[in-house]
Design an enzyme around this catalytic site. Structure first.
Site, PDB file in Angstrom:
ATOM      1  N   ASP A  60      -5.729  -3.117  -1.176  1.00 25.06           N
ATOM      2  CA  ASP A  60      -5.663  -3.267   0.271  1.00 25.06           C
ATOM      3  C   ASP A  60      -6.113  -2.007   1.004  1.00 25.06           C
ATOM      4  O   ASP A  60      -6.188  -2.001   2.230  1.00 25.06           O
ATOM      5  CB  ASP A  60      -4.233  -3.624   0.702  1.00 25.06           C
ATOM      6  CG  ASP A  60      -3.806  -4.991   0.191  1.00 25.06           C
ATOM      7  OD1 ASP A  60      -4.591  -5.942   0.341  1.00 25.06           O
ATOM      8  OD2 ASP A  60      -2.698  -5.098  -0.358  1.00 25.06           O
ATOM      9  N   ASP A  61      -6.400  -0.950   0.259  1.00 29.01           N
ATOM     10  CA  ASP A  61      -6.783   0.316   0.869  1.00 29.01           C
ATOM     11  C   ASP A  61      -8.220   0.228   1.392  1.00 29.01           C
ATOM     12  O   ASP A  61      -9.153  -0.113   0.649  1.00 29.01           O
ATOM     13  CB  ASP A  61      -6.669   1.433  -0.167  1.00 29.01           C
ATOM     14  CG  ASP A  61      -6.914   2.802   0.434  1.00 29.01           C
ATOM     15  OD1 ASP A  61      -5.937   3.441   0.840  1.00 29.01           O
ATOM     16  OD2 ASP A  61      -8.089   3.218   0.504  1.00 29.01           O
ATOM     17  N   PHE A  62      -8.405   0.584   2.660  1.00 26.72           N
ATOM     18  CA  PHE A  62      -9.737   0.511   3.269  1.00 26.72           C
ATOM     19  C   PHE A  62     -10.729   1.386   2.518  1.00 26.72           C
ATOM     20  O   PHE A  62     -11.862   0.973   2.238  1.00 26.72           O
ATOM     21  CB  PHE A  62      -9.659   0.949   4.737  1.00 26.72           C
ATOM     22  CG  PHE A  62     -10.993   0.967   5.431  1.00 26.72           C
ATOM     23  CD1 PHE A  62     -11.452  -0.158   6.097  1.00 26.72           C
ATOM     24  CD2 PHE A  62     -11.797   2.105   5.413  1.00 26.72           C
ATOM     25  CE1 PHE A  62     -12.700  -0.157   6.732  1.00 26.72           C
ATOM     26  CE2 PHE A  62     -13.034   2.115   6.046  1.00 26.72           C
ATOM     27  CZ  PHE A  62     -13.486   0.987   6.699  1.00 26.72           C
TER      28      PHE A  62
ATOM     29  N   TRP B  50     -12.576   6.486  -3.605  1.00 26.53           N
ATOM     30  CA  TRP B  50     -12.406   7.273  -2.373  1.00 26.53           C
ATOM     31  C   TRP B  50     -13.545   8.283  -2.217  1.00 26.53           C
ATOM     32  O   TRP B  50     -14.022   8.538  -1.115  1.00 26.53           O
ATOM     33  CB  TRP B  50     -11.057   7.975  -2.375  1.00 26.53           C
ATOM     34  CG  TRP B  50      -9.906   7.090  -2.027  1.00 26.53           C
ATOM     35  CD1 TRP B  50      -9.860   6.148  -1.034  1.00 26.53           C
ATOM     36  CD2 TRP B  50      -8.623   7.035  -2.665  1.00 26.53           C
ATOM     37  NE1 TRP B  50      -8.641   5.515  -1.015  1.00 26.53           N
ATOM     38  CE2 TRP B  50      -7.851   6.036  -2.011  1.00 26.53           C
ATOM     39  CE3 TRP B  50      -8.047   7.726  -3.734  1.00 26.53           C
ATOM     40  CZ2 TRP B  50      -6.543   5.731  -2.377  1.00 26.53           C
ATOM     41  CZ3 TRP B  50      -6.739   7.417  -4.101  1.00 26.53           C
ATOM     42  CH2 TRP B  50      -5.998   6.441  -3.425  1.00 26.53           C
TER      43      TRP B  50
ATOM     44  N   TRP C 271       0.829  -1.213   0.000  1.00 23.19           N
ATOM     45  CA  TRP C 271       0.000   0.000   0.000  1.00 23.19           C
ATOM     46  C   TRP C 271       0.858   1.257   0.000  1.00 23.19           C
ATOM     47  O   TRP C 271       0.588   2.204  -0.738  1.00 23.19           O
ATOM     48  CB  TRP C 271      -0.934  -0.002   1.204  1.00 23.19           C
ATOM     49  CG  TRP C 271      -1.753   1.250   1.330  1.00 23.19           C
ATOM     50  CD1 TRP C 271      -2.978   1.481   0.762  1.00 23.19           C
ATOM     51  CD2 TRP C 271      -1.408   2.450   2.035  1.00 23.19           C
ATOM     52  NE1 TRP C 271      -3.423   2.751   1.083  1.00 23.19           N
ATOM     53  CE2 TRP C 271      -2.475   3.361   1.863  1.00 23.19           C
ATOM     54  CE3 TRP C 271      -0.313   2.840   2.801  1.00 23.19           C
ATOM     55  CZ2 TRP C 271      -2.471   4.637   2.414  1.00 23.19           C
ATOM     56  CZ3 TRP C 271      -0.294   4.113   3.356  1.00 23.19           C
ATOM     57  CH2 TRP C 271      -1.372   5.001   3.168  1.00 23.19           C
TER      58      TRP C 271
END
Length: 220
Positions: A161-163, A203, A142
């Site tokens: 893998d980014d929330f 995002w 990440w």
């Protein structure tokens, strides 16, 4: 900081919109992709910033970086300067012990050439940079992906893998749970070669979800 040209932005939005109707609706609501790249940032500095942001809200990370800059006299400390600071001084900036160790490791790796200069990084592929850097303490995939997107402007990076990215897809598709990284990676193949922009839009979807939750709390 550099953004996308109008023509490139339109091409990206057309491609992503054609890939998924819900993504198309999100893009229509959000408008142009405002992904910005630090066009002159060195990988060393980008890695320090990414470490500061690990598991923290953006404003909290920026406050920590601001104190680190102040400690160094008004600029982000170069590797030798960073290594000269006592641990207590770095803790005073708000850095945890693990982040201090990670930043010090990046500083040492920059001095020995493991962390490439920007000119060197430009000549390396995404996979080569990931393989070169993920072995450093505190540097996972990440962190390198944030370097690739925001410092080097690589257009086709999907940080699965980014929330926030996974949460954005959950919100967009009204799912009960976030997709697994491998599942999202499979979905994102249709967004290539513009997966960095797709991440930016996801995002924004995650932000929409947070605003909706807050509105429901206030009206509930």
């Amino acid at each position: 900081m550099l953004g996308l040209s109008p023509a490139r932005d339109r091409a990206i939005r057309r491609h992503l919109s054609a890939a998924d109707p819900d993504l198309a609706a999100l893009i229509a609501r959000t408008g142009p992709c405002r992904l910005r790249v630090h066009a002159a940032q060195e990988p060393y500095a980008a890695l320090l910033e990414a470490i500061a942001h690990q598991q923290l809200h953006g404003k909290a990370a920026q406050a920590i970086l601001g104190r680190l800059v102040a400690l160094a006299g008004g600029t982000l400390p170069d590797p030798a300067t960073l290594l000269s600071f006592p641990v207590e001084a770095l803790r005073g900036c708000g850095l945890s012990g693990s982040k201090i160790a990670a930043m010090q490791g990046v500083a040492r790796a920059s001095l020995d050439g493991t962390v490439p200069s920007r000119a060197q990084a430009v000549a390396l592929s995404d996979d080569e940079l990931v393989a070169r850097l993920v072995g450093l303490r505190g540097i996972g995939r990440w962190t390198v992906e944030m370097l690739l997107i925001f410092a080097l402007g690589r257009p086709d990076v999907m940080p699965v893998d980014d929330f926030g990215v996974r949460e954005g897809w959950r919100v967009l598709k009204h799912l009960d749970a976030q997709p697994k990284p491998r599942t999202l990676a499979d979905i994102a193949r249709a967004w290539s070669p513009h997966r960095s922009a797709a991440a930016w839009y996801l995002w924004r979807a995650a932000e929409e979800g947070r605003r909706l939750v807050q509105a429901n709390i206030l009206t509930g």
